[in-house]
Design a protein around this motif. Structure first.
Motif, PDB file in Angstrom:
ATOM      1  N   LYS A  18      40.634  25.178  44.089  1.00  0.00           N
ATOM      2  CA  LYS A  18      39.540  25.282  45.063  1.00  0.00           C
ATOM      3  C   LYS A  18      38.397  26.115  44.497  1.00  0.00           C
ATOM      4  O   LYS A  18      37.228  25.790  44.683  1.00  0.00           O
ATOM      5  N   ILE A  19      38.740  27.181  43.797  1.00  0.00           N
ATOM      6  CA  ILE A  19      37.709  28.038  43.201  1.00  0.00           C
ATOM      7  C   ILE A  19      36.967  27.278  42.113  1.00  0.00           C
ATOM      8  O   ILE A  19      35.738  27.277  42.069  1.00  0.00           O
ATOM      9  N   LYS A  20      37.704  26.625  41.237  1.00  0.00           N
ATOM     10  CA  LYS A  20      37.061  25.888  40.155  1.00  0.00           C
ATOM     11  C   LYS A  20      36.166  24.786  40.711  1.00  0.00           C
ATOM     12  O   LYS A  20      35.044  24.585  40.251  1.00  0.00           O
ATOM     13  N   GLY A  21      36.626  24.086  41.733  1.00  0.00           N
ATOM     14  CA  GLY A  21      35.820  23.034  42.353  1.00  0.00           C
ATOM     15  C   GLY A  21      34.548  23.585  42.979  1.00  0.00           C
ATOM     16  O   GLY A  21      33.476  22.994  42.844  1.00  0.00           O
ATOM     17  N   SER A  22      34.665  24.728  43.641  1.00  0.00           N
ATOM     18  CA  SER A  22      33.486  25.350  44.248  1.00  0.00           C
ATOM     19  C   SER A  22      32.486  25.790  43.191  1.00  0.00           C
ATOM     20  O   SER A  22      31.278  25.637  43.363  1.00  0.00           O
ATOM     21  N   ASP A  39      31.309  27.041  29.851  1.00  0.00           N
ATOM     22  CA  ASP A  39      31.763  28.367  29.422  1.00  0.00           C
ATOM     23  C   ASP A  39      31.610  29.398  30.529  1.00  0.00           C
ATOM     24  O   ASP A  39      32.488  30.244  30.727  1.00  0.00           O
ATOM     25  N   ILE A  40      30.489  29.345  31.263  1.00  0.00           N
ATOM     26  CA  ILE A  40      30.253  30.273  32.371  1.00  0.00           C
ATOM     27  C   ILE A  40      31.299  30.051  33.465  1.00  0.00           C
ATOM     28  O   ILE A  40      31.892  31.007  33.981  1.00  0.00           O
ATOM     29  N   ILE A  41      31.522  28.796  33.817  1.00  0.00           N
ATOM     30  CA  ILE A  41      32.508  28.465  34.849  1.00  0.00           C
ATOM     31  C   ILE A  41      33.878  29.004  34.453  1.00  0.00           C
ATOM     32  O   ILE A  41      34.559  29.648  35.253  1.00  0.00           O
ATOM     33  N   ASN A  42      34.274  28.760  33.217  1.00  0.00           N
ATOM     34  CA  ASN A  42      35.587  29.210  32.751  1.00  0.00           C
ATOM     35  C   ASN A  42      35.686  30.731  32.730  1.00  0.00           C
ATOM     36  O   ASN A  42      36.727  31.296  33.064  1.00  0.00           O
ATOM     37  N   GLN A  43      34.621  31.400  32.333  1.00  0.00           N
ATOM     38  CA  GLN A  43      34.616  32.859  32.286  1.00  0.00           C
ATOM     39  C   GLN A  43      34.757  33.447  33.690  1.00  0.00           C
ATOM     40  O   GLN A  43      35.574  34.336  33.925  1.00  0.00           O
ATOM     41  N   VAL A  44      33.949  32.963  34.618  1.00  0.00           N
ATOM     42  CA  VAL A  44      34.005  33.456  35.998  1.00  0.00           C
ATOM     43  C   VAL A  44      35.372  33.148  36.602  1.00  0.00           C
ATOM     44  O   VAL A  44      35.999  34.006  37.239  1.00  0.00           O
ATOM     45  N   PHE A  45      35.859  31.946  36.386  1.00  0.00           N
ATOM     46  CA  PHE A  45      37.159  31.525  36.899  1.00  0.00           C
ATOM     47  C   PHE A  45      38.273  32.437  36.375  1.00  0.00           C
ATOM     48  O   PHE A  45      39.115  32.895  37.142  1.00  0.00           O
ATOM     49  N   ALA A  46      38.256  32.743  35.097  1.00  0.00           N
ATOM     50  CA  ALA A  46      39.283  33.608  34.506  1.00  0.00           C
ATOM     51  C   ALA A  46      39.220  35.020  35.092  1.00  0.00           C
ATOM     52  O   ALA A  46      40.263  35.617  35.404  1.00  0.00           O
ATOM     53  N   ASN A  47      38.016  35.558  35.244  1.00  0.00           N
ATOM     54  CA  ASN A  47      37.865  36.905  35.803  1.00  0.00           C
ATOM     55  C   ASN A  47      38.368  36.976  37.240  1.00  0.00           C
ATOM     56  O   ASN A  47      39.018  37.948  37.627  1.00  0.00           O
ATOM     57  N   ILE A  48      38.077  35.960  38.016  1.00  0.00           N
ATOM     58  CA  ILE A  48      38.524  35.938  39.406  1.00  0.00           C
ATOM     59  C   ILE A  48      40.039  35.802  39.483  1.00  0.00           C
ATOM     60  O   ILE A  48      40.688  36.471  40.279  1.00  0.00           O
ATOM     61  N   ASN A  49      40.597  34.950  38.648  1.00  0.00           N
ATOM     62  CA  ASN A  49      42.052  34.778  38.648  1.00  0.00           C
ATOM     63  C   ASN A  49      42.768  36.084  38.332  1.00  0.00           C
ATOM     64  O   ASN A  49      43.806  36.386  38.919  1.00  0.00           O
ATOM     65  N   LYS A  50      42.235  36.872  37.407  1.00  0.00           N
ATOM     66  CA  LYS A  50      42.837  38.167  37.079  1.00  0.00           C
ATOM     67  C   LYS A  50      42.848  39.074  38.293  1.00  0.00           C
ATOM     68  O   LYS A  50      43.841  39.748  38.566  1.00  0.00           O
ATOM     69  N   LYS A  51      41.740  39.110  39.018  1.00  0.00           N
ATOM     70  CA  LYS A  51      41.642  39.965  40.200  1.00  0.00           C
ATOM     71  C   LYS A  51      42.593  39.501  41.306  1.00  0.00           C
ATOM     72  O   LYS A  51      43.217  40.310  41.981  1.00  0.00           O
ATOM     73  N   ILE A  52      42.687  38.206  41.491  1.00  0.00           N
ATOM     74  CA  ILE A  52      43.511  37.668  42.570  1.00  0.00           C
ATOM     75  C   ILE A  52      44.994  37.814  42.262  1.00  0.00           C
ATOM     76  O   ILE A  52      45.788  38.118  43.148  1.00  0.00           O
ATOM     77  N   ASP A  53      45.372  37.624  41.016  1.00  0.00           N
ATOM     78  CA  ASP A  53      46.779  37.734  40.631  1.00  0.00           C
ATOM     79  C   ASP A  53      47.349  39.123  40.897  1.00  0.00           C
ATOM     80  O   ASP A  53      48.556  39.283  41.039  1.00  0.00           O
ATOM     81  N   LYS A  64      35.244  35.165  47.821  1.00  0.00           N
ATOM     82  CA  LYS A  64      33.855  34.700  47.729  1.00  0.00           C
ATOM     83  C   LYS A  64      32.942  35.801  47.192  1.00  0.00           C
ATOM     84  O   LYS A  64      32.105  35.555  46.323  1.00  0.00           O
ATOM     85  N   MET A  65      33.104  37.009  47.685  1.00  0.00           N
ATOM     86  CA  MET A  65      32.249  38.113  47.232  1.00  0.00           C
ATOM     87  C   MET A  65      32.487  38.426  45.748  1.00  0.00           C
ATOM     88  O   MET A  65      31.538  38.709  45.015  1.00  0.00           O
ATOM     89  N   CYS A  66      33.739  38.353  45.299  1.00  0.00           N
ATOM     90  CA  CYS A  66      34.038  38.560  43.872  1.00  0.00           C
ATOM     91  C   CYS A  66      33.379  37.478  43.023  1.00  0.00           C
ATOM     92  O   CYS A  66      32.804  37.765  41.969  1.00  0.00           O
ATOM     93  N   LEU A  67      33.455  36.232  43.491  1.00  0.00           N
ATOM     94  CA  LEU A  67      32.823  35.121  42.771  1.00  0.00           C
ATOM     95  C   LEU A  67      31.319  35.318  42.666  1.00  0.00           C
ATOM     96  O   LEU A  67      30.732  35.162  41.588  1.00  0.00           O
ATOM     97  N   LEU A  68      30.699  35.669  43.771  1.00  0.00           N
ATOM     98  CA  LEU A  68      29.247  35.852  43.760  1.00  0.00           C
ATOM     99  C   LEU A  68      28.830  37.034  42.889  1.00  0.00           C
ATOM    100  O   LEU A  68      27.815  36.964  42.191  1.00  0.00           O
ATOM    101  N   THR A  69      29.620  38.089  42.889  1.00  0.00           N
ATOM    102  CA  THR A  69      29.331  39.236  42.026  1.00  0.00           C
ATOM    103  C   THR A  69      29.390  38.827  40.558  1.00  0.00           C
ATOM    104  O   THR A  69      28.511  39.178  39.761  1.00  0.00           O
ATOM    105  N   GLU A  70      30.414  38.072  40.197  1.00  0.00           N
ATOM    106  CA  GLU A  70      30.546  37.590  38.815  1.00  0.00           C
ATOM    107  C   GLU A  70      29.382  36.666  38.449  1.00  0.00           C
ATOM    108  O   GLU A  70      28.820  36.767  37.364  1.00  0.00           O
ATOM    109  N   LEU A  71      29.036  35.765  39.357  1.00  0.00           N
ATOM    110  CA  LEU A  71      27.932  34.838  39.095  1.00  0.00           C
ATOM    111  C   LEU A  71      26.595  35.569  38.999  1.00  0.00           C
ATOM    112  O   LEU A  71      25.753  35.214  38.172  1.00  0.00           O
ATOM    113  N   ASP A  72      26.404  36.575  39.836  1.00  0.00           N
ATOM    114  CA  ASP A  72      25.164  37.348  39.770  1.00  0.00           C
ATOM    115  C   ASP A  72      24.979  37.983  38.397  1.00  0.00           C
ATOM    116  O   ASP A  72      23.859  38.093  37.898  1.00  0.00           O
TER     117      ASP A  72
END
Length: 92
Positions: A18-22, A39-53, A64-72
């Protein structure tokens, strides 16, 4: 396995797809191809997965807030596209 607490209180298993699709949809909405920003998508996705795990339960809003912070940090146009989508379609 991490559980996600949705906005209305429903609890469901964390689904990383769901995160990757979003991320991919926000990338396209920002005017890029997924391939251009792979590369950006994969980097953000990896960082979020670490936090969620690290958590047993996490609120969807926190994800959502973690994703937006990473994207910002790395791709503000994609973050802006995500916020515009939320504002237009998910405003309550």
């Amino acid at each position: 396995m991490t559980k996600v607490i949705k906005n209305k209180g429903k609890i469901e298993a964390f689904n990383p797809n769901k995160i990757k699709g979003s991320l991919q949809k926000a990338t396209i909405d920002a005017g890029y191809t997924v391939e251009e920003k792979k590369d950006i998508i994969n980097q953000v996705f990896a960082n979020i997965n670490k936090k969620i795990d690290a958590d047993e339960e996490i609120k969807s809003e926190t994800i959502k807030m973690c994703l937006l912070t990473e994207l910002d940090k790395c791709e503000p146009y994609i973050a802006k596209s995500w916020r515009n989508f939320d504002k237009k379609y998910k405003s309550r």
